[in-house]
Scaffold this motif. Structure first.
Motif, short mmCIF file in Angstrom:
data_model
loop_
_atom_site.label_atom_id
_atom_site.label_comp_id
_atom_site.label_asym_id
_atom_site.label_seq_id
_atom_site.Cartn_x
_atom_site.Cartn_y
_atom_site.Cartn_z
N LEU A 58 0.83 -1.20 0.00
CA LEU A 58 0.00 0.00 0.00
C LEU A 58 0.87 1.26 0.00
N GLY A 59 1.93 1.27 0.80
CA GLY A 59 2.83 2.41 0.83
C GLY A 59 3.54 2.63 -0.50
N ALA A 60 3.97 1.55 -1.15
CA ALA A 60 4.62 1.68 -2.45
C ALA A 60 3.64 2.22 -3.49
N TRP A 61 2.41 1.71 -3.47
CA TRP A 61 1.42 2.17 -4.43
C TRP A 61 1.10 3.65 -4.20
N CYS A 62 0.96 4.06 -2.94
CA CYS A 62 0.68 5.47 -2.64
C CYS A 62 1.85 6.37 -3.08
N SER A 63 3.07 5.91 -2.88
CA SER A 63 4.23 6.69 -3.31
C SER A 63 4.25 6.87 -4.82
N ILE A 64 3.92 5.83 -5.55
CA ILE A 64 3.87 5.93 -7.02
C ILE A 64 2.78 6.90 -7.44
N GLN A 65 1.63 6.85 -6.76
CA GLN A 65 0.54 7.76 -7.10
C GLN A 65 0.92 9.21 -6.82
N ILE A 66 1.64 9.44 -5.74
CA ILE A 66 2.10 10.80 -5.44
C ILE A 66 3.06 11.28 -6.52
N LEU A 67 3.96 10.42 -6.94
CA LEU A 67 4.88 10.79 -8.02
C LEU A 67 4.13 11.08 -9.31
N GLU A 68 3.14 10.27 -9.59
CA GLU A 68 2.43 10.41 -10.86
C GLU A 68 1.58 11.68 -10.90
N TYR A 69 0.87 11.97 -9.83
CA TYR A 69 -0.06 13.09 -9.84
C TYR A 69 0.46 14.33 -9.13
N GLY A 70 1.48 14.19 -8.33
CA GLY A 70 1.97 15.32 -7.57
C GLY A 70 3.03 16.13 -8.28
N TYR A 71 3.82 15.53 -9.11
CA TYR A 71 4.92 16.21 -9.76
C TYR A 71 4.79 16.06 -11.26
#
Length: 185
Positions: free
Chosen positions: A120-133
């Motif tokens: 779950l943490g890895a998936w959330c980190s990828i989502q932050i990278l994808e939509y945050g930056y």
């Protein structure tokens, strides 16, 4: 005109200091090519990833210590029960196996929860990278290093089993009268 000459002399003095091994003036702005900037960012990223790769080892040690603490607390609170079991004829080896099975169950729960939270943490980190930056960063897919995870799970079970040995050995070799003399409450 005098100001320009003074600045020129100051710059020449700093160049001479730098040639002679002095500190010299450091530039405020550094121009880099795209490739050299990418290389320095990649190098810094590699350093951060290398440092963060040590966190799972620290977390695994903490998990094993938590399992050891749980087993020790369980054994200490149930000394009288173990004494009663031994008094009615349960062999010491069976008590050891029972404690070992309990330790493996606690370890299994810890492994399942940590794997679920890690994914779950890895998936959330990828989502932050994808939509945050939105700086042209290519987001990698979530990949699971199954071989490393299997080794870590095996290591957790082995270390937890080793953590169980001391309390289980104490229960096996303790006299029944000592175990029964423990006061409740």
């Amino acid at each position: 005109m005098e100001l320009q000459n003074d600045l020129g002399e100051y710059a020449l003095m700093k160049v001479r200091e730098q040639e002679n091994g002095g500190e010299g003036a450091k530039p405020l702005v550094k121009a880099l090519t795209r490739e050299s900037l990418g290389g320095s960012v990649t190098s810094r990223g590699d350093d951060v990833i290398f440092t963060m790769s040590k966190l799972p080892i620290i977390m695994m040690v903490i998990a094993v210590l938590a399992v050891l603490n749980t087993v020790l607390a369980s054994v200490q609170s149930r000394r009288r029960e173990f004494g009663l079991m031994r008094a009615v004829g349960v062999p010491g080896g069976m008590v050891m196996r029972m404690l070992w099975a309990e330790t493996l169950m606690v370890s299994l729960c810890a492994v399942v929860m940590s794997l679920a939270l890690g994914v779950l943490g890895a998936w959330c980190s990828i989502q932050i990278l994808e939509y945050g930056y939105h700086f042209g960063i290519v987001t990698p897919p979530v990949t699971m290093p199954w071989a490393h995870l299997a080794c870590a799970v095996l290591l957790v079970f082995v270390l937890s089993s080793l953590a169980c040995l001391l309390p289980a050995w104490r229960m096996k070799h303790a006299s029944v009268t000592d175990l029964l003399s423990v006061r409740e409450g």
